[in-house]
Design a protein around this motif. Structure first.
Motif, PDB file in Angstrom:
ATOM      1  N   ALA A  21     -14.638  -2.547 -20.488  1.00 56.62           N
ATOM      2  CA  ALA A  21     -15.125  -2.681 -19.119  1.00 56.62           C
ATOM      3  C   ALA A  21     -14.037  -2.266 -18.140  1.00 56.62           C
ATOM      4  CB  ALA A  21     -15.556  -4.124 -18.826  1.00 56.62           C
ATOM      5  N   ALA A  22     -14.461  -1.670 -17.047  1.00 57.74           N
ATOM      6  CA  ALA A  22     -13.529  -1.250 -15.998  1.00 57.74           C
ATOM      7  C   ALA A  22     -13.289  -2.399 -15.032  1.00 57.74           C
ATOM      8  CB  ALA A  22     -14.094  -0.042 -15.252  1.00 57.74           C
ATOM      9  N   LEU A  23     -12.021  -2.728 -14.866  1.00 57.32           N
ATOM     10  CA  LEU A  23     -11.589  -3.711 -13.878  1.00 57.32           C
ATOM     11  C   LEU A  23     -11.219  -2.947 -12.615  1.00 57.32           C
ATOM     12  CD1 LEU A  23     -10.529  -6.509 -12.924  1.00 57.32           C
ATOM     13  CD2 LEU A  23      -8.368  -5.935 -14.069  1.00 57.32           C
ATOM     14  N   ILE A  24     -11.878  -3.282 -11.498  1.00 58.69           N
ATOM     15  CA  ILE A  24     -11.710  -2.509 -10.266  1.00 58.69           C
ATOM     16  C   ILE A  24     -11.496  -3.454  -9.091  1.00 58.69           C
ATOM     17  CG2 ILE A  24     -12.771  -0.809  -8.725  1.00 58.69           C
ATOM     18  CD1 ILE A  24     -14.599  -0.177 -11.290  1.00 58.69           C
ATOM     19  N   CYS A  25     -10.421  -3.227  -8.365  1.00 60.87           N
ATOM     20  CA  CYS A  25     -10.139  -4.016  -7.171  1.00 60.87           C
ATOM     21  C   CYS A  25     -11.139  -3.663  -6.076  1.00 60.87           C
ATOM     22  CB  CYS A  25      -8.719  -3.729  -6.705  1.00 60.87           C
ATOM     23  SG  CYS A  25      -8.250  -4.582  -5.193  1.00 60.87           S
ATOM     24  N   ALA A  26     -11.588  -4.669  -5.358  1.00 59.83           N
ATOM     25  CA  ALA A  26     -12.521  -4.423  -4.255  1.00 59.83           C
ATOM     26  C   ALA A  26     -11.884  -3.565  -3.164  1.00 59.83           C
ATOM     27  CB  ALA A  26     -12.985  -5.754  -3.665  1.00 59.83           C
ATOM     28  N   GLY A  27     -10.549  -3.532  -3.132  1.00 60.32           N
ATOM     29  CA  GLY A  27      -9.860  -2.731  -2.126  1.00 60.32           C
ATOM     30  C   GLY A  27      -9.536  -1.316  -2.569  1.00 60.32           C
ATOM     31  N   ASN A  28     -10.009  -0.910  -3.754  1.00 61.08           N
ATOM     32  CA  ASN A  28      -9.758   0.450  -4.219  1.00 61.08           C
ATOM     33  C   ASN A  28     -10.240   1.460  -3.172  1.00 61.08           C
ATOM     34  OD1 ASN A  28      -8.836   2.290  -6.252  1.00 61.08           O
ATOM     35  ND2 ASN A  28     -10.964   2.711  -6.789  1.00 61.08           N
ATOM     36  N   ARG A  29      -9.396   2.447  -2.847  1.00 59.64           N
ATOM     37  CA  ARG A  29      -9.677   3.512  -1.875  1.00 59.64           C
ATOM     38  C   ARG A  29      -9.625   3.012  -0.429  1.00 59.64           C
ATOM     39  NH1 ARG A  29     -14.291   7.581  -3.160  1.00 59.64           N
ATOM     40  NH2 ARG A  29     -12.639   9.011  -2.534  1.00 59.64           N
ATOM     41  N   ARG A  30      -9.015   1.871  -0.191  1.00 58.90           N
ATOM     42  CA  ARG A  30      -8.955   1.334   1.173  1.00 58.90           C
ATOM     43  C   ARG A  30      -8.210   2.297   2.112  1.00 58.90           C
ATOM     44  NH1 ARG A  30      -7.002  -4.279   0.776  1.00 58.90           N
ATOM     45  NH2 ARG A  30      -9.180  -4.869   0.493  1.00 58.90           N
ATOM     46  N   ALA A  31      -7.127   2.895   1.614  1.00 59.59           N
ATOM     47  CA  ALA A  31      -6.381   3.848   2.441  1.00 59.59           C
ATOM     48  C   ALA A  31      -7.243   5.051   2.786  1.00 59.59           C
ATOM     49  CB  ALA A  31      -5.114   4.296   1.711  1.00 59.59           C
ATOM     50  N   LYS A  32      -8.045   5.513   1.845  1.00 63.17           N
ATOM     51  CA  LYS A  32      -8.940   6.645   2.100  1.00 63.17           C
ATOM     52  C   LYS A  32     -10.006   6.270   3.115  1.00 63.17           C
ATOM     53  CE  LYS A  32      -8.868  10.063   0.304  1.00 63.17           C
ATOM     54  NZ  LYS A  32      -8.260  11.361   0.697  1.00 63.17           N
ATOM     55  N   MET A  33     -10.515   5.054   3.029  1.00 59.90           N
ATOM     56  CA  MET A  33     -11.509   4.609   4.008  1.00 59.90           C
ATOM     57  C   MET A  33     -10.927   4.597   5.416  1.00 59.90           C
ATOM     58  SD  MET A  33     -13.897   1.161   4.039  1.00 59.90           S
ATOM     59  CE  MET A  33     -12.543   0.006   4.303  1.00 59.90           C
ATOM     60  N   ALA A  34      -9.703   4.107   5.530  1.00 64.07           N
ATOM     61  CA  ALA A  34      -9.054   4.090   6.835  1.00 64.07           C
ATOM     62  C   ALA A  34      -8.852   5.504   7.366  1.00 64.07           C
ATOM     63  CB  ALA A  34      -7.717   3.369   6.743  1.00 64.07           C
ATOM     64  N   GLU A  35      -8.485   6.409   6.463  1.00 64.64           N
ATOM     65  CA  GLU A  35      -8.288   7.812   6.853  1.00 64.64           C
ATOM     66  C   GLU A  35      -9.588   8.444   7.331  1.00 64.64           C
ATOM     67  OE1 GLU A  35      -7.746  11.934   4.381  1.00 64.64           O
ATOM     68  OE2 GLU A  35      -6.468  10.259   3.763  1.00 64.64           O
ATOM     69  N   LYS A  36     -10.665   8.183   6.619  1.00 62.47           N
ATOM     70  CA  LYS A  36     -11.949   8.801   6.948  1.00 62.47           C
ATOM     71  C   LYS A  36     -12.573   8.220   8.212  1.00 62.47           C
ATOM     72  CE  LYS A  36     -12.475  11.711   3.468  1.00 62.47           C
ATOM     73  NZ  LYS A  36     -12.582  13.168   3.683  1.00 62.47           N
ATOM     74  N   THR A  37     -12.420   6.918   8.413  1.00 57.69           N
ATOM     75  CA  THR A  37     -13.062   6.263   9.554  1.00 57.69           C
ATOM     76  C   THR A  37     -12.178   6.253  10.790  1.00 57.69           C
ATOM     77  OG1 THR A  37     -12.236   4.066   8.919  1.00 57.69           O
ATOM     78  CG2 THR A  37     -14.377   4.764   8.007  1.00 57.69           C
TER      79      THR A  37
END
Length: 328
Positions: A81-97
């Protein structure tokens, strides 16, 4: 080999997506670390480490199980199973928004595809008196608590998921004690952590020492006032508190569908008007990925890639494909 984003609590992710996605099963040296508290080394008392089980349901009896008993008296089950942080790609989200985000500025490496092993939590709860009848599970929550160390925002760490997920025969929820055939590392919750395939990592409670079946979700800060998607109109924590948005928005639980480009490589081409690139990356969701498509023109046209790895129901999907890009 990890890029450290904070020393205390320790939070780190692999710096290279190219290296991360070379491996179908993530090596422990590349497994990201996410903590809300100091990391406790519990090896010396591991055999006597105890998980208490109680709850608000007819038939359940307050009981406890030691780490040693769990290993010796219950079947060992493996789940990839893949363990994934809920904050994964947070920096990208900030960049895009173009908007600031709350929390650690994670890149795209807070994902680890691991072969977990442990005891099925369903079996543990049935032994404690939770009925197998699925109708009796509706509206109830399995609340996980770790009282091992105080956290940044609470004196303990906790989270909860629907009891239906735990008691489903195909839910694959574990009390895990191994990752990739080795004992859990200290920063991944040794001796015991919850594994909840298809759900975000904050519900995979580490150093779990109590499981309560409840009519309400966990009362912990990280269930009630964190890990929630607030609407755009909420512009500050003070506003969320004063207008009680935390109780109006559901807690994040199962994974959404997402895909990340890990590597782009230009291929030899004889056409002067276009280039061909090889693209690869990973994708995940709360169910198996059926296909991944890529676009080189802003989404006007799409081309299906090849999924090169996916294992069972809960792993990530690795993919690769080629696409032509017209030169201006």
């Amino acid at each position: 080999e990890l890029r450290v984003l904070s020393e205390s609590p320790y939070n780190a992710e692999p710096p290279s997506l190219v290296e991360l996605t070379k491996h179908a099963i993530t090596p422990l040296r590349l497994a990201y670390a996410r903590n809300h508290s100091d990391i406790k080394d519990l090896k010396s008392g591991a055999e006597k480490y105890t998980v208490k089980i109680d709850g608000e349901i007819d038939g359940i009896k307050e009981t406890s199980i030691t780490f040693k008993d769990l290993q010796e008296s219950l079947p060992r089950k493996e789940v990839v199973a893949a363990l994934i942080c809920a904050g994964n790609r947070r920096a990208k989200m900030a960049e895009k928004t173009g908007r600031g985000v709350q929390g650690i500025n994670w890149s795209e490496g807070t994902i680890s595809n691991v072969c977990w092993a442990g005891a099925p939590l369903r079996d543990i709860l049935i032994r404690a008196g939770v009925p197998e009848d699925s109708e009796s599970h509706k509206g109830l929550h399995a609340c996980f608590a770790s009282n091992i160390a105080p956290c940044e925002q609470d004196s303990w760490y906790g989270g909860s998921i629907p009891l239906e997920k735990v008691m489903s025969e195909c839910g694959d929820v574990l009390l895990a004690y191994e990752m990739n055939g080795e004992p859990l590392t200290a920063d991944h919750g040794f001796p015991l952590r919850v594994v909840v395939p298809g759900y975000s990592g904050m519900r995979w409670v580490k150093w779990v020492d109590r499981i309560t079946i409840s009519h309400k979700e966990s009362a912990n800060f990280y269930q009630q006032k964190d890990y929630k998607m607030l609407p755009d109109c909420v512009t500050s924590k003070a506003m969320a508190d004063s207008q009680d948005w935390w109780s109006r928005v559901p807690a994040m639980q199962h994974l959404g569908c997402n895909s990340v480009v890990a590597n782009v490589k230009r291929l030899p081409s004889t056409c002067p008007e276009e280039v061909t690139v090889e693209v690869s990356g990973y994708a995940y969701s709360h169910c198996p990925i059926s296909r991944v498509e890529i676009s080189a023109d802003g989404g006007e046209n799409w081309k299906e890639t090849k999924i090169t790895y996916q294992e069972g129901k809960w792993s990530w999907a690795l993919w690769e494909g080629e696409i032509n890009i017209e030169l201006d």
